[in-house]
Design an enzyme around this catalytic site. Structure first.
Site, PDB file in Angstrom:
ATOM      1  N   TYR A   1       0.939  -1.208  -0.027  1.00  0.00           N
ATOM      2  CA  TYR A   1       0.066  -0.056  -0.103  1.00  0.00           C
ATOM      3  C   TYR A   1       0.877   1.244   0.197  1.00  0.00           C
ATOM      4  O   TYR A   1       1.378   1.776   1.131  1.00  0.00           O
ATOM      5  CB  TYR A   1      -0.975   0.156   1.274  1.00  0.00           C
ATOM      6  CG  TYR A   1      -1.785  -1.521   1.308  1.00  0.00           C
ATOM      7  CD1 TYR A   1      -2.058  -2.087   0.654  1.00  0.00           C
ATOM      8  CD2 TYR A   1      -2.257  -1.778   2.638  1.00  0.00           C
ATOM      9  CE1 TYR A   1      -2.628  -3.326   0.472  1.00  0.00           C
ATOM     10  CE2 TYR A   1      -3.212  -2.796   2.708  1.00  0.00           C
ATOM     11  CZ  TYR A   1      -3.188  -3.544   1.782  1.00  0.00           C
ATOM     12  OH  TYR A   1      -4.007  -4.777   1.762  1.00  0.00           O
TER      13      TYR A   1
ATOM     14  N   PRO B   1     -14.617  -7.157   2.477  1.00  0.00           N
ATOM     15  CA  PRO B   1     -15.426  -8.049   3.413  1.00  0.00           C
ATOM     16  C   PRO B   1     -17.169  -7.765   2.736  1.00  0.00           C
ATOM     17  O   PRO B   1     -18.028  -8.164   3.178  1.00  0.00           O
ATOM     18  CB  PRO B   1     -15.376  -7.598   4.649  1.00  0.00           C
ATOM     19  CG  PRO B   1     -14.566  -6.235   4.437  1.00  0.00           C
ATOM     20  CD  PRO B   1     -13.820  -6.403   3.245  1.00  0.00           C
TER      21      PRO B   1
END
Length: 279
Positions: A56, A203
């Site tokens: 990231y 999710p």
């Protein structure tokens, strides 16, 4: 009653609903200031598990979290991932599990996060070009040296998890998984049987019409949002699931964390369990 806490590796207790930092902008300016505020608000609201990775921003995300939260409050776990690096003439991101690369990335993560030990370090992906024993052996050596507390994996099959557990004690697995994408159900089952934390990335994901429409109907019946329904379903689906929804907005963060208080009836769960995965 769904438990709101879980002990990673048996003893590292965290709140099950965590925060994924991947989407936080790190470039200087107003967006970065908002990112700092989101990370701080997450901790204010009781989040004790924050997920990041070297991938990231090449460590920029780790530096952002340290700026926002260091010195860290007691009980806060920041887990990071190694094993993806820029390589070759074009400097593309590629899997790289060579021992020297993994060791260097861990040393850099320790510096960026301003810690002496990473309590949970996850291998971002298994590098097929490097023997698994070499990759996990390096992480085990770092564990012996006190620089790593627990070792986790990401995007593995049940067979790969089994192979890894013959080499190291695996504390966590981070695979793509949500209400409408249950491809890794066998991995989740293996984690549940062994008491291994399962951190689903992505999710919350919405497919085409049909399935997501049913989620919206359930949400309306419960005066909740579809996102909250999806997170509540995950929390009730298995006691080892630790969702890490990510966002760059405080209002979405608060919406996500409120899902912990949403109670799905058995009838709602039955309807959601039977949803087909989008094509």
């Amino acid at each position: 009653m769904t438990s709101t806490a879980f002990g990673i590796g048996g003893d590292l207790k965290v709140r099950r609903l965590g925060f994924g930092a991947m989407h936080l902008p790190t470039e200087p300016g107003r967006a970065r200031e908002t990112s700092l505020a989101v990370a701080r608000r997450a901790v204010e609201l009781g989040v004790t598990l924050i997920d990041t990775a070297y991938l990231y921003g090449g460590g920029a995300n780790e530096e952002l979290l340290a700026e926002a939260l260091h010195p860290y409050p007691d009980g806060l776990l920041i887990t990071t991932k190694v094993g993806v690096a820029r390589s070759g003439p074009s400097s593309e991101w590629k899997l790289d599990g060579r021992p020297a690369v993994l060791r260097d990335q861990v040393e850099q993560a320790l510096r960026r996060l301003r810690v002496e030990r990473i309590d949970l370090l996850q291998l971002h992906r298994i590098d097929p070009q490097t023997p698994l024993a070499d990759q996990l052996g390096t992480l085990r050596d770092l564990q012996t040296e006190g620089k790593v507390g627990r070792i986790g994996l990401s995007e593995v099959t049940a067979a790969e998890l089994g192979q890894a557990r013959e080499i190291v004690d695996v504390a966590s697995v981070q695979n793509r998984y949500n209400l409408l994408d249950r491809e890794h159900e066998p991995v989740l089952a293996a984690c549940e049987a062994a008491g291994i934390a399962f951190l689903p990335w992505r999710p919350v994901a919405w497919g085409e019409s049909g399935a997501s429409t049913e989620v919206a109907v359930v949400a309306a019946e419960l005066d909740a949002t579809p996102t909250q329904v999806a997170l509540a379903w995950l929390l009730g689906h298995s006691p080892v699931i630790l969702p890490i929804p990510g966002t760059a907005r405080i209002d979405h963060l608060e919406e996500n964390l409120a899902a912990e208080g949403l109670r799905l009836t058995q009838a709602h769960r039955d309807r959601l369990d039977q949803l087909p995965e989008p094509a």
